[in-house]
Design an enzyme around this catalytic site. Structure first.
Site, short mmCIF file in Angstrom:
data_model
loop_
_atom_site.label_atom_id
_atom_site.label_comp_id
_atom_site.label_asym_id
_atom_site.label_seq_id
_atom_site.Cartn_x
_atom_site.Cartn_y
_atom_site.Cartn_z
N ARG A 258 0.01 -12.25 -0.30
CA ARG A 258 0.19 -12.62 -1.43
C ARG A 258 0.92 -14.13 -1.50
O ARG A 258 2.22 -14.15 -1.08
CB ARG A 258 0.58 -11.42 -2.72
CG ARG A 258 0.10 -10.22 -2.48
CD ARG A 258 0.24 -9.00 -3.55
NE ARG A 258 -0.51 -7.78 -3.49
CZ ARG A 258 -0.59 -7.16 -4.46
NH1 ARG A 258 -0.43 -7.17 -5.85
NH2 ARG A 258 -0.94 -5.76 -4.15
N ARG A 273 9.95 -9.45 -3.28
CA ARG A 273 8.81 -9.77 -3.43
C ARG A 273 8.51 -10.62 -2.05
O ARG A 273 9.36 -12.50 -2.77
CB ARG A 273 8.56 -11.22 -5.32
CG ARG A 273 7.46 -11.30 -5.57
CD ARG A 273 7.83 -12.06 -7.21
NE ARG A 273 8.22 -10.87 -7.99
CZ ARG A 273 7.49 -9.97 -8.51
NH1 ARG A 273 5.55 -10.18 -8.05
NH2 ARG A 273 7.54 -9.24 -9.62
N GLU A 347 8.84 -1.91 -10.90
CA GLU A 347 7.51 -1.43 -10.75
C GLU A 347 7.44 -1.03 -9.21
O GLU A 347 7.62 -2.48 -8.25
CB GLU A 347 5.97 -2.41 -10.84
CG GLU A 347 5.01 -2.11 -10.63
CD GLU A 347 4.20 -2.86 -10.24
OE1 GLU A 347 4.03 -3.53 -11.53
OE2 GLU A 347 2.98 -2.88 -9.57
N SER A 350 1.49 1.26 -9.09
CA SER A 350 0.49 0.90 -10.23
C SER A 350 -0.85 2.11 -9.90
O SER A 350 -1.52 2.00 -8.44
CB SER A 350 -0.09 -0.52 -10.03
OG SER A 350 0.43 -1.47 -10.67
N ARG A 388 9.39 -3.44 -0.77
CA ARG A 388 9.82 -3.21 -1.87
C ARG A 388 10.58 -1.67 -1.84
O ARG A 388 11.59 -2.20 -2.44
CB ARG A 388 8.74 -3.54 -2.67
CG ARG A 388 9.35 -3.22 -4.35
CD ARG A 388 8.22 -3.49 -5.72
NE ARG A 388 8.12 -4.69 -5.84
CZ ARG A 388 7.29 -5.49 -6.77
NH1 ARG A 388 7.04 -5.34 -7.40
NH2 ARG A 388 7.66 -7.12 -6.74
N1 LIG Z 1 4.56 -9.84 -2.80
C1 LIG Z 1 4.69 -8.19 -3.21
N2 LIG Z 1 5.72 -7.55 -1.97
C2 LIG Z 1 6.57 -6.36 -1.56
N3 LIG Z 1 5.37 -5.99 -2.30
C3 LIG Z 1 4.70 -6.38 -3.05
C4 LIG Z 1 4.21 -7.59 -3.76
N4 LIG Z 1 3.24 -7.27 -4.56
C5 LIG Z 1 2.73 -5.68 -4.86
N5 LIG Z 1 3.41 -5.44 -4.32
C6 LIG Z 1 3.81 -3.76 -4.35
O1 LIG Z 1 2.53 -3.36 -3.93
C7 LIG Z 1 2.92 -2.40 -5.38
C8 LIG Z 1 1.01 -2.26 -5.28
O2 LIG Z 1 0.43 -4.19 -6.03
S1 LIG Z 1 -0.02 -3.74 -7.51
O3 LIG Z 1 -0.78 -5.17 -7.44
O4 LIG Z 1 0.46 -3.55 -8.41
N6 LIG Z 1 -1.33 -3.05 -7.31
C9 LIG Z 1 -2.62 -2.80 -6.45
O5 LIG Z 1 -2.05 -3.13 -5.34
C10 LIG Z 1 -3.17 -1.05 -5.99
N7 LIG Z 1 -4.46 -1.34 -5.16
C11 LIG Z 1 -2.89 -0.18 -6.18
O6 LIG Z 1 -1.87 -0.04 -5.17
C12 LIG Z 1 3.13 -2.76 -6.53
O7 LIG Z 1 4.03 -1.85 -7.07
C13 LIG Z 1 4.40 -3.27 -5.01
O8 LIG Z 1 5.40 -2.14 -5.08
#
Ligand SMILES: Nc1ncnc2c1ncn2[C@@H]1O[C@H](COS(=O)(=O)NC(=O)[C@@H](N)CO)[C@@H](O)[C@H]1O
Length: 421
Positions: A258, A273, A347, A350, A388
């Site tokens: 991301r 993050r 969080e 999700s 995370r």
């Molecule tokens: N940049 C990031 N760095 C670390 N962990 C992350 C990051 N972005 C998301 N996550 C983790 O990934 C989980 C799911 O991301 S989400 O966008 O909320 N949801 C999804 O991707 C859905 N597909 C369910 O997993 C988050 O709750 C968090 O625990």
């Protein structure tokens, strides 16, 4: 994507969803393009009918009438060809507009503008009280030499991370624990790539709109998905699955990438993050039956809670409001896990139900009891995401002096150790 007929018959409902989900879309423009396209199609059909009738008349016509009829046929063909670009342009415009139409939130979903309007449903577990001054996860990593933020930043820039020694083993143990936990509950484990074609990001609903969150591969039609939801959702794209193959329940482990565009300044230290992380994703494809789908929603939520309870982490479940659930969701709950150093729940999971909104975009169908192709329903939830979850894990399980207690359920995945550090 919603069914165009549904949109035509329920403009008010769709406009309400657009408004409460804060989507930028003028439904009247979509309906206008739709009407114009219908008129164009009717015009084309009339011209084609006329040209066909004319072509039939030529062989039967009197000799002296033939040249005129042939001329007429040419003129009709020309008029049809001239309509083509307008037809294509309207079809493209309508598809682009349809891709922006949000899903309707289920009745009862709280209306709100952002996560501050999410509704706490319940808390599980008790945040620890320490008899010593607890450290945050960055200090704990530092104390044990489990990270090397300066060197990895030199190699990979900001929002990068590496874990050394027992922390690397811990990260792996948590992933394997989650994948095992889900496979023991009937989910098919699947290890998948994050390299995806752009249309798979349209299929999930990440595009249009989320383009700035996604890394693109230079010179290739390939991108790096931010979640295994993307490759898994398109695995069966374009197919009509036999009814007996449903429901599909998958636990997909993959890298996740991301750009975190727009998150400047948020969670810049440590593991919360980062640009590249690893996740075990729960994904379900079931038949178009809301009752069955909502049972799966409860299952996906219970699985994630079971994993957090096994890891002995306090958490809370919140229901996302309309302004914090994204365009495609009909229902969404977040699980937030207690982070002692912030004295906040953050969080970590999700859980979403999308009805057939994703399946329509994906071309994901099954053959129902009457043999009729139907769009499936899809759901997804995080199983576990590292690094995370190491933030609450290290902080909640720290002992005086900085050792980390390993919960009973995780020890078999960590050589039986009861403590690390
Ligand atoms: N940049 C990031 N760095 C670390 N962990 C992350 C990051 N972005 C998301 N996550 C983790 O990934 C989980 C799911 O991301 S989400 O966008 O909320 N949801 C999804 O991707 C859905 N597909 C369910 O997993 C988050 O709750 C968090 O625990």
């Amino acid at each position: 994507m919603l069914d165009l007929k549904f949109i035509r018959d329920n403009p008010g409902l769709v406009k309400h969803a657009i408004q409460v989900k804060r989507v930028q879309l003028d439904l009247d423009e979509l309906l206008r393009v739709d009407r114009e396209l219908l008129e164009l199609r009717q015009r084309v059909e009339a011209l084609q009918a006329e040209r066909n009738a004319n072509a039939k008349a030529v062989p039967k016509a009197a000799k002296e009438d033939k040249p005129l009829l042939i001329e007429k046929g040419k003129a009709l063909g020309e008029e049809l060809r001239e309509l083509d670009p307008a037809l294509r342009a309207h079809e493209d415009a309508l598809r682009q507009l349809l891709l922006r139409v949000p899903n309707l939130p289920l009745p009862g979903v709280p209306e709100g503008k952002d996560d501050s309007d999410n509704v706490e449903l319940r808390r599980e577990g008790t945040p620890p009280s320490f008899s010593f001054t607890p450290l945050d996860h960055v200090a704990l990593l530092e104390q044990h030499g489990w990270a090397d933020p300066e060197r990895v930043a030199r190699v990979s820039g900001s929002r990068s991370y590496l874990l050394k020694g027992e922390a690397a083993l811990l990260e792996q143990a948590i992933l394997t624990f989650a994948l095992t936990f889900l496979s023991e509950r009937g989910f098919t484990p699947l290890s998948t790539t994050a390299l995806v074609r752009p249309e798979t990001l349209v299929a999930t609903g990440h595009f249009p709109g989320g383009e700035d969150q996604v890394y693109k591969i230079e010179g290739e039609e390939l991108m790096l998905a931010g979640t295994a939801e993307v490759p898994v959702n398109s695995l069966y794209a374009g197919e009509i699955l036999p009814l007996e193959e449903l429901p599909l329940s998958i636990a997909a482990i993959s890298g996740a990438f991301r750009s975190e565009a727009g998150s400047a300044g948020r969670d810049v230290r440590g593991l919360m993050r980062v640009h590249e992380f690893r996740k075990v994703e729960q994904y379900v494809i079931c038949k178009a039956d809301q009752q069955e789908a909502l049972k799966w929603f409860e299952t996906l939520l219970a699985n994630a809670e079971g994993i957090l309870r096994a890891l002995e982490l306090p958490y809370r479940v919140v229901q996302n409001c309309t302004g914090d659930m994204g365009a495609g969701k009909a229902l969404m709950y977040d699980i937030e896990t207690w982070v002692p150093s912030e004295q906040l729940y953050r969080e970590t999971h999700s859980c979403s139900y999308l009805g057939d909104w994703q399946a329509r975009r994906t071309g994901l169908r099954y053959r129902d009891e009457d043999g009729k192709p139907q769009f499936a329903h899809t759901l997804n939830n995080t199983g576990i995401a590292v690094p995370r979850v190491l933030v609450p894990f290290l902080e909640n399980h720290q002992q005086e002096g900085g050792r980390i207690r390993i919960p009973e359920a995780l020890r078999p995945f960590l050589g039986g150790k009861a403590f690390i550090g």
